[in-house]
Scaffold this active site. Structure first.
Site, PDB file in Angstrom:
ATOM      1  N   HIS A  37      -1.054  -5.387  -0.785  1.00 45.96           N
ATOM      2  CA  HIS A  37      -0.324  -4.356  -0.037  1.00 45.96           C
ATOM      3  C   HIS A  37       0.574  -5.045   0.988  1.00 45.96           C
ATOM      4  O   HIS A  37       0.420  -6.233   1.265  1.00 45.96           O
ATOM      5  CB  HIS A  37      -1.297  -3.406   0.676  1.00 45.96           C
ATOM      6  CG  HIS A  37      -2.104  -4.102   1.725  1.00 45.96           C
ATOM      7  ND1 HIS A  37      -3.284  -4.759   1.447  1.00 45.96           N
ATOM      8  CD2 HIS A  37      -1.881  -4.271   3.053  1.00 45.96           C
ATOM      9  CE1 HIS A  37      -3.754  -5.305   2.563  1.00 45.96           C
ATOM     10  NE2 HIS A  37      -2.919  -5.034   3.548  1.00 45.96           N
ATOM     11  N   HIS A 120       4.690  -8.952   4.437  1.00 45.17           N
ATOM     12  CA  HIS A 120       4.221  -9.903   3.437  1.00 45.17           C
ATOM     13  C   HIS A 120       3.067  -9.289   2.647  1.00 45.17           C
ATOM     14  O   HIS A 120       2.505  -8.275   3.040  1.00 45.17           O
ATOM     15  CB  HIS A 120       3.747 -11.199   4.114  1.00 45.17           C
ATOM     16  CG  HIS A 120       2.548 -10.995   4.993  1.00 45.17           C
ATOM     17  ND1 HIS A 120       2.660 -10.511   6.286  1.00 45.17           N
ATOM     18  CD2 HIS A 120       1.220 -11.149   4.762  1.00 45.17           C
ATOM     19  CE1 HIS A 120       1.447 -10.412   6.814  1.00 45.17           C
ATOM     20  NE2 HIS A 120       0.555 -10.774   5.912  1.00 45.17           N
TER      21      HIS A 120
END
Length: 177
Positions: A37, A120
């Site tokens: 995620h 990220h």
């Protein structure tokens, strides 16, 4: 007390591509692809009243969907690497969505996030990984890039108080227009 955060999910086909980066690095604890995620806002360990308020505040966010591309493999920790991640190509719509999450959490009384937003996807957490081995791993994979994909919602996740990496549970999903 639930531990909450908001995030963007990674489509299964993109997660499969990311999973191909697993391996080849001693001391890495690889994250399961189903838990990949992009965190938007860490909320933390909160009571059920704050959790309800956070969910309601997120429901007020009204943004358009957007395209996202994951690009570049890197590490956090500089001289003592502690995680490997894939970055997110610069994206104004993503930054605006994250800022809206920050404002929503401040409105319900949560303290501001102290860390700068650096979107990220964490691939691995490192324990006693040699910096040279991390550098070699990155040298072979640093130019990785995914196809662009559509972001059509964000989610409110809950997680166990652990060392990270899941399991995560979707508590609520919020569609983007």
């Amino acid at each position: 007390m639930p531990r909450l955060f908001t995030a963007l999910e990674i489509p299964a086909d993109v997660a499969e591509q990311l999973s191909m980066l697993r391996g080849g690095l001693p001391g890495a604890r690889w994250i399961s692809p189903e838990f990949y995620h992009v965190t938007l806002r860490f909320i933390g360990d909160v009571d059920h009243v704050v959790a309800r308020d956070a969910a309601a505040a997120l429901d007020e966010i009204d943004r358009f969907g957007f395209d996202l591309t994951l690009s570049g493999v890197d590490q956090f920790g500089n001289h003592k690497p502690h995680s490997i991640f894939v970055g997110v190509k610069a994206n104004q719509a993503l930054n605006e969505l994250q800022a809206e999450h920050e404002r929503a959490m401040k409105r319900i009384g949560l303290p501001p996030e102290t860390r700068n937003f650096r979107p990220h996807v964490t691939l691995a957490r490192l324990r006693d990984a040699a910096p040279r081995q991390v550098a070699d791993y990155l040298a072979l994979r640093g130019y990785f890039r995914t196809p662009t994909f559509q972001v059509s919602r964000f989610v409110l996740y809950s997680s166990r108080d652990s060392v990270g990496g899941g399991p995560y549970r979707v508590e609520a999903a919020y569609p983007l227009m």
